[in-house]
Design a protein around this motif. Sequence first.
Motif, PDB file in Angstrom:
ATOM      1  N   LYS A 292       4.048  17.227 -16.064  1.00 18.00           N
ATOM      2  CA  LYS A 292       5.506  16.511 -16.421  1.00 18.00           C
ATOM      3  C   LYS A 292       5.336  15.125 -16.762  1.00 18.00           C
ATOM      4  N   THR A 293       4.464  14.461 -16.126  1.00 24.32           N
ATOM      5  CA  THR A 293       4.180  13.154 -16.534  1.00 24.32           C
ATOM      6  C   THR A 293       3.694  12.939 -18.037  1.00 24.32           C
ATOM      7  N   MET A 294       2.737  13.866 -18.230  1.00 26.94           N
ATOM      8  CA  MET A 294       2.141  13.742 -19.433  1.00 26.94           C
ATOM      9  C   MET A 294       3.302  14.203 -20.460  1.00 26.94           C
ATOM     10  N   HIS A 295       4.079  15.213 -20.433  1.00 30.96           N
ATOM     11  CA  HIS A 295       5.022  15.686 -21.204  1.00 30.96           C
ATOM     12  C   HIS A 295       6.157  14.522 -21.466  1.00 30.96           C
TER      13      HIS A 295
ATOM     14  N   GLY B 106       0.986  -1.309   0.015  1.00 30.78           N
ATOM     15  CA  GLY B 106       0.039   0.077   0.052  1.00 30.78           C
ATOM     16  C   GLY B 106       0.668   1.188  -0.028  1.00 30.78           C
ATOM     17  N   ARG B 107       1.799   1.276   0.774  1.00 26.00           N
ATOM     18  CA  ARG B 107       2.811   2.269   0.953  1.00 26.00           C
ATOM     19  C   ARG B 107       3.343   2.799  -0.403  1.00 26.00           C
ATOM     20  N   ILE B 108       4.025   1.577  -1.163  1.00 29.81           N
ATOM     21  CA  ILE B 108       4.611   1.658  -2.408  1.00 29.81           C
ATOM     22  C   ILE B 108       3.460   2.134  -3.431  1.00 29.81           C
ATOM     23  N   ALA B 109       2.642   1.577  -3.497  1.00 27.25           N
ATOM     24  CA  ALA B 109       1.514   2.047  -4.326  1.00 27.25           C
ATOM     25  C   ALA B 109       1.205   3.566  -4.413  1.00 27.25           C
ATOM     26  N   GLN B 110       1.060   4.022  -3.014  1.00 29.31           N
ATOM     27  CA  GLN B 110       0.740   5.423  -2.979  1.00 29.31           C
ATOM     28  C   GLN B 110       1.987   6.253  -3.508  1.00 29.31           C
ATOM     29  N   VAL B 111       3.218   5.862  -2.933  1.00 27.20           N
ATOM     30  CA  VAL B 111       4.465   6.662  -3.528  1.00 27.20           C
ATOM     31  C   VAL B 111       4.325   6.605  -5.188  1.00 27.20           C
ATOM     32  N   VAL B 112       3.962   5.494  -5.610  1.00 28.64           N
ATOM     33  CA  VAL B 112       4.317   5.343  -7.113  1.00 28.64           C
ATOM     34  C   VAL B 112       3.273   6.344  -7.572  1.00 28.64           C
ATOM     35  N   PHE B 113       1.943   6.273  -7.192  1.00 26.70           N
ATOM     36  CA  PHE B 113       0.662   7.030  -7.608  1.00 26.70           C
ATOM     37  C   PHE B 113       1.220   8.313  -7.523  1.00 26.70           C
ATOM     38  N   ASN B 114       1.587   9.230  -6.203  1.00 23.19           N
ATOM     39  CA  ASN B 114       1.841  10.268  -6.052  1.00 23.19           C
ATOM     40  C   ASN B 114       2.989  10.648  -7.012  1.00 23.19           C
ATOM     41  N   ALA B 115       3.723   9.904  -7.277  1.00 23.15           N
ATOM     42  CA  ALA B 115       4.972  10.352  -8.254  1.00 23.15           C
ATOM     43  C   ALA B 115       4.574  10.973  -9.778  1.00 23.15           C
ATOM     44  N   SER B 116       3.460  10.500 -10.078  1.00 22.29           N
ATOM     45  CA  SER B 116       3.021  10.926 -11.305  1.00 22.29           C
ATOM     46  C   SER B 116       1.808  11.973 -11.070  1.00 22.29           C
ATOM     47  N   PHE B 117       1.220  12.137  -9.872  1.00 22.47           N
ATOM     48  CA  PHE B 117      -0.241  12.609  -9.776  1.00 22.47           C
ATOM     49  C   PHE B 117      -0.332  13.594  -8.554  1.00 22.47           C
ATOM     50  N   LYS B 118       0.868  13.910  -7.868  1.00 24.75           N
ATOM     51  CA  LYS B 118       0.640  14.671  -6.618  1.00 24.75           C
ATOM     52  C   LYS B 118       0.465  16.280  -6.981  1.00 24.75           C
ATOM     53  N   SER B 119       0.785  16.618  -8.089  1.00 25.28           N
ATOM     54  CA  SER B 119       0.364  18.088  -8.265  1.00 25.28           C
ATOM     55  C   SER B 119       0.118  18.349  -9.737  1.00 25.28           C
ATOM     56  N   ASP B 120      -0.347  19.522 -10.146  1.00 30.42           N
ATOM     57  CA  ASP B 120      -0.418  19.800 -11.163  1.00 30.42           C
ATOM     58  C   ASP B 120       0.741  19.704 -11.885  1.00 30.42           C
ATOM     59  N   ARG B 121       1.698  20.415 -11.448  1.00 35.30           N
ATOM     60  CA  ARG B 121       3.081  20.485 -12.149  1.00 35.30           C
ATOM     61  C   ARG B 121       3.429  19.095 -12.501  1.00 35.30           C
ATOM     62  N   VAL B 122       3.442  18.247 -11.644  1.00 31.77           N
ATOM     63  CA  VAL B 122       3.901  16.840 -11.859  1.00 31.77           C
ATOM     64  C   VAL B 122       2.960  16.244 -12.910  1.00 31.77           C
ATOM     65  N   VAL B 123       1.785  16.318 -12.667  1.00 30.53           N
ATOM     66  CA  VAL B 123       0.966  15.685 -13.921  1.00 30.53           C
ATOM     67  C   VAL B 123       1.499  16.323 -15.190  1.00 30.53           C
TER      68      VAL B 123
END
Lengths: 336, 405, 508
Positions: free
Chosen positions: B91-94, B72-89
């Motif tokens: 960046k991921t899209m880019h 669960g911890r891992i999943a959270q970190v992994v998810f946040n890595a791409s979605f935690k803020s607008d900027r990160v989203v």
Amino acid sequence: MNPFFDFLLAFIPRAVVQGTPLLYGSVGEILTEKSGNLNLGIPGIMYAGAISSVIGGFFYNQHIVETGGVMSPALAVLIPFLSCLAGSLLMGLLYCFLTVTLRANQNVTGLAMTTFGVGIGNFFGGSLIKLSGSDLPSISLAEISKYFHAPLPFAKDLGWFGELFFSYGFMVYLAIFVAIVASWVLKRTRAGLHLRSVGENPATADAAGISVTRYKYFATCIGSMIAGLGGMYYVLDYASGSWSNNAFGDRGWLAIALVIFAIWRPGLGIPASFLFGGLYILHMYIPTGTNLAVKEIYKMAPYVVTLVVLILTSLRNKRENQPPEHLGLPYFREER
Amino acid sequence: MSKHQPLLHITQRGAIKWYKALLIRVLAFAAALAVCGLLCAMVTWEGGSATAGMTLPERFVAFLRDLCNAIGRIAQVVFNASFKSDRVVWKTMHSTAILLLLSLAVTPAFRMRFWNIGAEGQALMGCLASATCMILLRGSGMPDWLTILVIFLASILAGMIWAVIPAVFKATTRTNETLFTLMMNYIATQLVAFFCVVWENPKGSGQIGVINQSGEFKHFGWLPSISEIFPGVAPSFKGNNYLLNIVIVAVVCVILFFYLSRSKHGFELSVVGRSENTARYLGVKVRWITIRTMMLSGALCGLAGMLLTAGNDHTLNPTLVGGRGFTAVMVSWLAGFNPFVMVFMSFLLSFLSNGASDLATNFGLNASYSDILTGIIIFFIIGSEFFIRYRVHTRSSAESGQEVV
Amino acid sequence: MSETIPAVSLRGITKTFGPVKANDHVDLDVYRGEILALLGENGSGKTTLMNMLSGIYFPDEGTIAIDGRPVVIDSPHTAMQLGIGMIHQHFKLVDVFTAAENVALGMPGKLDLKETARRIREICAQYGFDVDPNQKVYEMSVSEKQTVEIVKVLYRGADILILDEPTAVLTPQEAQKLFNVLHAMRCDGKAIVIITHKMHEVLAISDRVAVLRKGSYVGETRTSQTSVSDMTTRMVGHSVKLDIERKKPKNPEPRIEVSHLSVRSAEGVLKLNDVSFTANSGEILGIAGIAGSGQKELLEAIAGLQRVESGSITYCSPSGAREELIGKSPLEISRLGVGLSFVPEDRLGMGLVGSMSVTDNMMLRTYRSGHTAFTRRRQPRDIAKHVVDDLQVATPSLRTQVQQLSGGNVQKVLVGREITSAPTVLLTAYAVRGLDINSSYVIYDLLNRQKESGVAVIYVGEDLDVLIQLADRILVLCGGEVSGIVKGTKAKKKELGLMMTHVGGERI
């Protein structure tokens, strides 16, 4: 002595030590390609071999430090050596399982192997660095490296001659030996003949009762182990036992280029890899004055030379110098 | 008589129902995730909650609970890595978009069974061409729109040249294209390294830094952001360097889909790839198609280079493409050369690599961790293709009736 | 000789591939010290039968005995151990290896190429071969490659040799040399089987001849007691009435005029020699001949796929314009309205793309139409639907890959496509090969409809009965030469058979 001779005396040994990892890599890849497998995972496998030997050496070193014992030269060499072979063998097996048994695309599998192998190398390298609690971003296995680095005992007594021919660690000579053996096996033995037939025309080999699968597995796994040794040589001899991430660089790709340059002959690989080693460091010896940029152009040399060879061999169209005919293609009997 | 039959007999499958193929792929992916998950749980393990007094079943339950927590911890970190803020989203899209564009670029060649693994170098040449224009043309008084046009054409041409050279040799002397394109990558890298020193800024650093960041030629040759092009329509995207690139890639993706599946060119190149004999029988000029298709491949790589240098990073260095040219080969292949599936695959790989690198920082691992995970996932998916293309029979009743003595 | 135990004895051998019975209860004996000719038309099951002897296929039924002992031959390796060696039509050699290396391939023990070379020279001296053990295979001519194959088999100790159409790739001089070698081996007490469909070879070399027809064993005789016409009758069988309706051609006018056409293969063998004929609109011109007599080259030359040495091919369009076809690309020729529906040996190799759908295969011909950069999907889909309905193609859907269809359906797709492009000339070869009776009739009917609509049809066929009843005129090819042109209504099967084996049809 004249300055040119001095230059050569300084240049050639450095070219040799630069060329040795390439020699291991290319001999391993030649064996692999002779079986028809184009293993683009060699760079990854060399990383994996290197880190395996470092892991082995690291724990042996730790053990010695903790117990306060004395390092045994035999173990100091054997432990990294065997762990390197084991690590690269696993990589070879993985490649074979995917491409030979599961008939996956060789290019894609190879590229994935490289990503994976480099990742393994840097990941475990990084972890070990953390484990060792070092301030520097590297691990030093200087104690163990001494045994790899030791020149032949009589080198000192022979002056420049000794410097030129006997000043290297044992793995340089092992590389040359392996290349000669590989060359002999390919040319002179039945196994070599069968292996070449598998890479050239697996359907004919199959009809002659040769197990295509077994030869592909053996050649690729042995090739991987040899290539892995190149990674180990780099860390434990060339870099004096210090591992830092990504230090090995793109030498793995250079080894693949070297296979073309040596037109699939391990024997020719020996001078070719030393030449490549020289080309690789040529930029350090060319007096460019303040113009540093030109150095970067010189670094292109190995690749450009390889391309020229690739084009020339396909232009001359001499059949002996072509890649194995079935290189890169999976073999499936019922597709005939 | 049983010795006449191998233990496992493998035959080529005919048609496979699409849902079966999908099921096999999903299973492979799930298995890959499971392995990755366990691996992550292993390296981020924070110790068990089992205590000395517990019975064996209790210990087991405790272990399972720990495992679930860890995952669960891992999943959270992994998810946040791409979605935690607008900027990160963004960046991921880019990063998805750039990987996608490179994957799209190699695809026409692959459909023709031309193993172009030189996307890295072709894209780098695009970067180089863009940077060259940005540096050499500043002060020429050229209007912005013309500058952008010149950069666009130069990048595309540079990528094209890098791709056409191996294609010409393949078409005329049948030189092995895999090895050729591979070597071209490193020549491109060194060429870029050369120019990095030539144009180094500041002097002596051996690096270029951000080109035209400030001063007289501020933002000369930079691609505009969407809000600059359509000030009225998209004011909220002010200063967003990513959106334009993403839009361009999306358009290319759609166009390429139609090019490959609906155009005459696309049809021709897949005929050449599948059966050169039939292509000749139909009067298709095989050599020309080889060259033309690689021109397209190279042009798209060049475009990717431009999006990197003129669009987002505004710099030049030999690692700017960063191995994405190689990853693109895998993405294209894993997606079965289908542009729309590639969108998903490149997102997946970007997502994983973000996740893994965040995992690495959060748990004090190192960034290469993501390469290992990527490798594992690709191995599983590559392996699963086998079960889609072949059928495995176990030794069974098939031998009856063959007795002859 | 008949008192001795046969070296090979086949009893009741049956082999089926799907619905096709390739061999149906075949009995055959081969003795030592004799050369047996295995005679039969293409598709009569000669090669299949011998492949079972050499371990490539496994028989469904029947027994094999070697020197009177029953054996099981389950792999080429076992066959080798039993002393059976087969020289296939397609050589199994590694090109970049020397002769000696190829011979040594797959053998056990330590590699000693010098010793291998010595033994090769020994074998060569014994039988009068001429092989340089150190020569690379890719440098060899076809006949030298064949010699290497024979040496390879002898090196492995074979004393039962099977040669599958060994002279197909040889010049007459080379063939004569081969015959001398075979005679020498016969005198050495070896049992030799030569698969062939050439009468003069049978007469020139064999001691005994066994005939297969449509998978069944027809009988055997001593060569000295038989004649060409006798063997022809056995090989082709008696005429069968098929009831194909043949209408009289309506105002035929010349469409294709071929004059003095000569074609050489890549190996330099003359495949067509001074061929001249005219194909008319509204009629079916049948082309008969033993396989490999130049049919393929003739059609390919007309379609622009074959390099022509000399001669001319003129296309006379319905409007009266005349165009020289030689030098035009396949595309230009097909735009003139010349459709080629050539069914090659490996059906999918040329003309279709196996991994594409039925619809896409229709599009191979039409995709260039229209002025946009995009292909039109509707048109090929309609054609596909039309072809599938019209020819009763059994396919799950139009999206099914062609390689997943059965052979007959693949052929229907190919022939159907060529017809829908509304050609003025339709070239077709072996259009019914491997098809069942019903599908064959669908194709015959289709060709007849084309003829009635004024198309000039050139039909290369294998079955003489069909040719006689379908074609208005029959052109017989023999060794690349026109042996004669016969009117369909007047053609006799035996006469055609003789013309196929000898130019002009006279006795040898």
